[in-house]
Structure formats: structure tokens, C-alpha cells
Motif scaffolding. Structure first.
Motif, PDB file in Angstrom:
ATOM      1  N   SER A  96      19.668 -20.727  -4.208  1.00  0.00           N
ATOM      2  CA  SER A  96      20.997 -20.175  -3.914  1.00  0.00           C
ATOM      3  C   SER A  96      20.986 -18.651  -3.968  1.00  0.00           C
ATOM      4  CB  SER A  96      22.028 -20.737  -4.894  1.00  0.00           C
ATOM      5  OG  SER A  96      21.872 -20.173  -6.184  1.00  0.00           O
ATOM      6  N   SER A 100      19.880 -18.415   2.303  1.00  0.00           N
ATOM      7  CA  SER A 100      21.232 -18.749   2.748  1.00  0.00           C
ATOM      8  C   SER A 100      21.400 -20.260   2.784  1.00  0.00           C
ATOM      9  CB  SER A 100      21.492 -18.179   4.145  1.00  0.00           C
ATOM     10  OG  SER A 100      20.726 -18.888   5.120  1.00  0.00           O
ATOM     11  N   PHE A 101      22.656 -20.689   2.824  1.00  0.00           N
ATOM     12  CA  PHE A 101      22.949 -22.116   2.897  1.00  0.00           C
ATOM     13  C   PHE A 101      22.307 -22.730   4.129  1.00  0.00           C
ATOM     14  CE2 PHE A 101      25.644 -25.495   4.626  1.00  0.00           C
ATOM     15  CZ  PHE A 101      25.604 -26.401   3.590  1.00  0.00           C
ATOM     16  N   GLU A 102      22.392 -22.029   5.280  1.00  0.00           N
ATOM     17  CA  GLU A 102      21.842 -22.563   6.522  1.00  0.00           C
ATOM     18  C   GLU A 102      20.324 -22.721   6.443  1.00  0.00           C
ATOM     19  OE1 GLU A 102      25.483 -20.097   7.753  1.00  0.00           O
ATOM     20  OE2 GLU A 102      23.923 -20.060   6.232  1.00  0.00           O
ATOM     21  N   ALA A 105      19.545 -25.774   4.240  1.00  0.00           N
ATOM     22  CA  ALA A 105      19.892 -27.013   4.933  1.00  0.00           C
ATOM     23  C   ALA A 105      18.832 -27.359   5.979  1.00  0.00           C
ATOM     24  CB  ALA A 105      21.266 -26.873   5.582  1.00  0.00           C
ATOM     25  N   THR A 182      33.043 -25.846   7.066  1.00  0.00           N
ATOM     26  CA  THR A 182      33.239 -24.572   6.388  1.00  0.00           C
ATOM     27  C   THR A 182      34.314 -23.735   7.072  1.00  0.00           C
ATOM     28  OG1 THR A 182      31.411 -23.606   7.669  1.00  0.00           O
ATOM     29  CG2 THR A 182      30.888 -24.496   5.504  1.00  0.00           C
ATOM     30  N   SER A 194      27.144 -16.043   8.212  1.00  0.00           N
ATOM     31  CA  SER A 194      26.535 -17.000   7.283  1.00  0.00           C
ATOM     32  C   SER A 194      27.597 -17.563   6.359  1.00  0.00           C
ATOM     33  CB  SER A 194      25.454 -16.304   6.459  1.00  0.00           C
ATOM     34  OG  SER A 194      25.042 -17.126   5.406  1.00  0.00           O
ATOM     35  N   ARG A 195      27.437 -18.845   5.986  1.00  0.00           N
ATOM     36  CA  ARG A 195      28.385 -19.510   5.092  1.00  0.00           C
ATOM     37  C   ARG A 195      27.854 -19.578   3.665  1.00  0.00           C
ATOM     38  NH1 ARG A 195      32.329 -18.641   8.551  1.00  0.00           N
ATOM     39  NH2 ARG A 195      32.246 -19.983  10.375  1.00  0.00           N
ATOM     40  N   ASP A 196      26.784 -18.865   3.377  1.00  0.00           N
ATOM     41  CA  ASP A 196      26.183 -19.032   2.058  1.00  0.00           C
ATOM     42  C   ASP A 196      27.125 -18.618   0.941  1.00  0.00           C
ATOM     43  OD1 ASP A 196      25.785 -16.385   3.051  1.00  0.00           O
ATOM     44  OD2 ASP A 196      24.487 -15.989   1.330  1.00  0.00           O
ATOM     45  N   MET A 199      29.341 -21.752   0.392  1.00  0.00           N
ATOM     46  CA  MET A 199      28.727 -23.012   0.009  1.00  0.00           C
ATOM     47  C   MET A 199      27.896 -22.921  -1.265  1.00  0.00           C
ATOM     48  SD  MET A 199      29.916 -24.805   2.430  1.00  0.00           S
ATOM     49  CE  MET A 199      29.024 -26.348   2.385  1.00  0.00           C
ATOM     50  N   TRP A 200      27.452 -21.708  -1.634  1.00  0.00           N
ATOM     51  CA  TRP A 200      26.543 -21.571  -2.755  1.00  0.00           C
ATOM     52  C   TRP A 200      27.158 -21.086  -4.061  1.00  0.00           C
ATOM     53  CZ3 TRP A 200      22.120 -23.833  -3.080  1.00  0.00           C
ATOM     54  CH2 TRP A 200      21.282 -23.979  -1.978  1.00  0.00           C
ATOM     55  N   SER A 203      26.452 -22.783  -7.645  1.00  0.00           N
ATOM     56  CA  SER A 203      25.072 -22.728  -8.108  1.00  0.00           C
ATOM     57  C   SER A 203      24.735 -21.344  -8.621  1.00  0.00           C
ATOM     58  CB  SER A 203      24.114 -23.108  -6.972  1.00  0.00           C
ATOM     59  OG  SER A 203      24.280 -24.452  -6.604  1.00  0.00           O
TER      60      SER A 203
END
Length: 213
Positions: A96, A100-102, A105, A182, A194-196, A199-200, A203
Motif C-alpha cells: 500500500s 498503487s491500487f491499480e 490489482a 471508485t 489513480s485510485r490508490d 482504496m489503500w 492499510s
């Protein structure tokens, strides 16, 4: 004190209840569930029991719960234990902070890190389908989870590649649905950022608390 055919001393229901710290009604319930077994005694109408069986039941009842093993889950991708969560052998909190979240994933789905940082976008047709479905809901009555389910269902139904089960197509469909998820949290549906950060965060917060940073 009554004895059985083997000469063992037996105890009556009242004594069983005293040893177990329960009411006599509970003793009868234990009998019906097969946890205690009455022993017939000639000339006696009351139930009698082997004290060794009663003491064994009492010992099981007071066994400390701390002896239970901590919950551990191990799959081909995820490991969940008291020491932390790991994805494909790597610490989730570290991922995290560094990815990045992407990226994570994509790596989870394919087992390979992408050469370039992925940037997900929502196809306008899918965004419109989700919006039409959401507009039919009363925002005062629908819960966020209800809105999410409806939007994802509508977007999935509008996806022309939904029946293509090849690895590349399935991965692409998942990215489109996740981006739609998101974007529902208040982001622009066509935003390519970015959606990090969305989404992160949990964590990252846990990781900072653990390290004292």
C-alpha cells in the motif's frame, strides 16, 4: 451410595448438578443431548451417573478459550494471520505504501507487475448505464451498498465483452467495474487519476500505527 454392576459408586442428579454448577433441569438436558448417560440402579427410580463422566464434562466446560489456535487463512494468493496480511507472499501494508491500487490489482490477477503504471477509465456507455439505473432510486431511501450493487449490475449488463471469458477480457472487465465502483465514491466517472488514495488508506493507516510513523 448406589453402585453399578461393576461396583463403581454412582451419584444422583442433585450431586451431578452441584458438581457442574447447573440446575437439575440442565442435567436432564445434558442427558437428552447425549452428553451424560444415566445408569439404571435396581430398586431406584432416580437417575444415577458415573462421577468420572460428570467430572470429565465439568473439565471440558471450564477449558480456557485461550488454547484455541488463532485464525489463519492460507490460499494460493492470500495469507491472513496474526502477524499480518500478505498477497502472493508480500506484505499488504508495504504494498500500500510502495504501489498503487491499480498496480497491485493487475499483479494479483496476472502474477506479473505491469511494465507501465496502469490507468483505468470507465467507458462512457457503462457510466451512462449505471447513471440511468441510479437515477431510478430514491436517494433518501437507498443505502450506499444498494446504489453500488445496482450501478455495478447495470454496468455489467451493458458491457459488450461480458461473455468473453478469456483472461485478458475478464481482467479488462474487472478494471472497468472497479473504476466504476471508485468513481461512485464521488470521483468523476471519466477521471483517469489513480485510485490508490481511496482504496489503500486503511492499510496505510495500520502500517503507520505499527511503525510509529
Amino acid at each position: 451410595m448406589p453402585t453399578d454392576d461393576a461396583g463403581r459408586h454412582l451419584i444422583d442428579t442433585d450431586e451431578v448438578a452441584r458438581r457442574l454448577g447447573v440446575r437439575t433441569e440442565t442435567v436432564y438436558a445434558y442427558v437428552s443431548r447425549g452428553r451424560l448417560h444415566p445408569i439404571p440402579v435396581e430398586g431406584e427410580r432416580r437417575s444415577h451417573f458415573d462421577p468420572a463422566e460428570v467430572d470429565a464434562l465439568a473439565a471440558r466446560a471450564v477449558r480456557p478459550r485461550s488454547r484455541r489456535r488463532p485464525l489463519e487463512i492460507e490460499t494460493a494468493v492470500t495469507s491472513i494471520a496474526a502477524t499480518g496480511h500478505r498477497y502472493r507472499g508480500l506484505d499488504a501494508a508495504t504494498l500500500s505504501r510502495e504501489r498503487s491500487f491499480e498496480e497491485v490489482a493487475d499483479w494479483l490477477w496476472t502474477g506479473r507487475w505491469p511494465d507501465d503504471a496502469p490507468c483505468w477509465t470507465v467507458e462512457p456507455k457503462l457510466a451512462r448505464a449505471a447513471r440511468v439505473a441510479l437515477d431510478a432510486l430514491d436517494p433518501q431511501l437507498a443505502r450506499p451498498i444498494d446504489r453500488l450493487r445496482l450501478a455495478l449490475g447495470a454496468a455489467s449488463a451493458a458491457d459488450p465483452w461480458r461473455f468473453d471469458l478469456s483472461a485478458g477480457s475478464v481482467t479488462a472487465s474487472i478494471t472497468r467495474l472497479l473504476e466504476r465502483r471508485t468513481s461512485m465514491a464521488g470521483k468523476c466517472p471519466d477521471c483517469a487519476r489513480s485510485r490508490d488514495k481511496m482504496m489503500w488508506p486503511s492499510s496505510r493507516e495500520r502500517s503507520s500505527s505499527a511503525t510509529g510513523s
